[in-house]
Write an enzyme that holds these catalytic residues in place. Structure first.
Site: not given
Length: 298
Positions: A195-198, A202
């Site tokens: 998950h690159a937008d953690l 979120n």
């Protein structure tokens, strides 16, 4: 169908997408009505929530009254990679995907408690939850998923030129260190689905698991890649350098991650974000990145 679309969302989409954004906003009621008919949903009365490019509406399935949420996004292609990642994770640590219409930019998701996120917990307890939110799940990335080997290489080469283009605002040794670390990370990047937008906002409270991540931007690589954003989004709550180091240790240990690799990704991504923030005129986040690098680059 009448939908009370928040003014802040209208303003954001119009600012970013101009006339196209305004036209998409105007078409949301018809789009939602069509999706409700297709998925046999009825909307709940609670007001919609939104992110930067998505509107989220609480709904229920008519057949059994099961709660869910309908998420519509602009541009619609942003849902393609999200749906691919959610299908691969299959609900392990993330929100469960119930259905998708990516041509319409629409996802049907299980409903989580949008009023409770890891942002509501004290910093170290939020970071120190066993295995959450950075725990790596043994999920192979779907074919075509962008990998961190490319990400790290893409970061390594332009750091120096970007620094020079801005007049050298960062200490030169830190930029050189970040470039070296990025090349090292690229040489043996992992192959986990990440998950690159953690960040803390979120990760929402769930029922089948206590905490579940939402809004994934799936990439293939190191789970340690997720650590930097969890560092800089709440670094103001880490008053002393020792607190910053303790936060990194807590995040790495909770997720079973490699501390040195987590530190390296944090330095690399903080330098990258610092340069980007200065370039676009941010004022607070470059200061946060400086604290991170100052503490961890030694």
């Amino acid at each position: 169908m009448e939908i009370d679309i928040p003014d802040t969302f209208v303003e954001e989409r119009t600012r970013v997408a101009g006339t196209q954004g305004h036209q998409w906003i105007a078409g949301i009621p018809a789009l939602v009505e069509r999706l409700c008919e297709r998925w046999d949903l009825r909307l709940d009365s609670e007001p919609p929530r939104h992110g930067a490019n998505s509107l989220v509406l609480a709904a229920r399935r008519r057949v059994d009254g099961a709660p869910c949420v309908l998420k519509v996004c602009q541009p619609p292609e942003t849902t393609v990679t999200e749906a691919i990642g959610l299908r691969a994770w299959a609900g392990r640590g993330v929100v469960r995907l119930l259905d998708a219409r990516t041509d319409d930019g629409a996802l049907l998701l299980e409903r989580l408690d949008a009023g409770r996120s890891l942002s509501d917990l004290e910093l170290l307890p939020a970071a120190d939850l066993p295995g959450a939110p950075t725990r790596p799940h043994p999920t192979p990335p779907p074919p075509g998923t962008r990998g961190h080997a490319y990400t790290a290489t893409d970061l390594a080469h332009p750091l120096g030129p970007r620094q020079r283009a801005l007049g050298g605002p960062l200490p030169g040794p830190w930029v050189d260190l970040a470039a070296r670390m990025a090349r090292d990370l690229a040489s043996d990047a992992g192959e986990s689905l990440v998950h690159a937008d953690l960040h803390y906002g979120n990760v929402l409270a769930g029922t089948r698991e206590p905490w579940l991540a939402i809004d994934p931007r799936p990439v293939a690589g190191d789970p340690e890649y997720s650590v930097p954003e969890l560092m800089w989004t709440r670094i103001d709550e880490a008053a002393e350098p020792a607190d910053v180091r303790d936060l990194l240790t807590a995040l790495a240990d909770a997720g079973g991650l490699d501390r040195d690799r987590a530190r390296a990704w944090t330095v690399v991504r903080a330098v990258d974000y610092w340069l980007w923030g200065l370039d676009v005129g941010l004022t607070e986040d470059p200061v946060r990145c400086r604290r991170l690098v100052d503490t961890l680059a030694g």
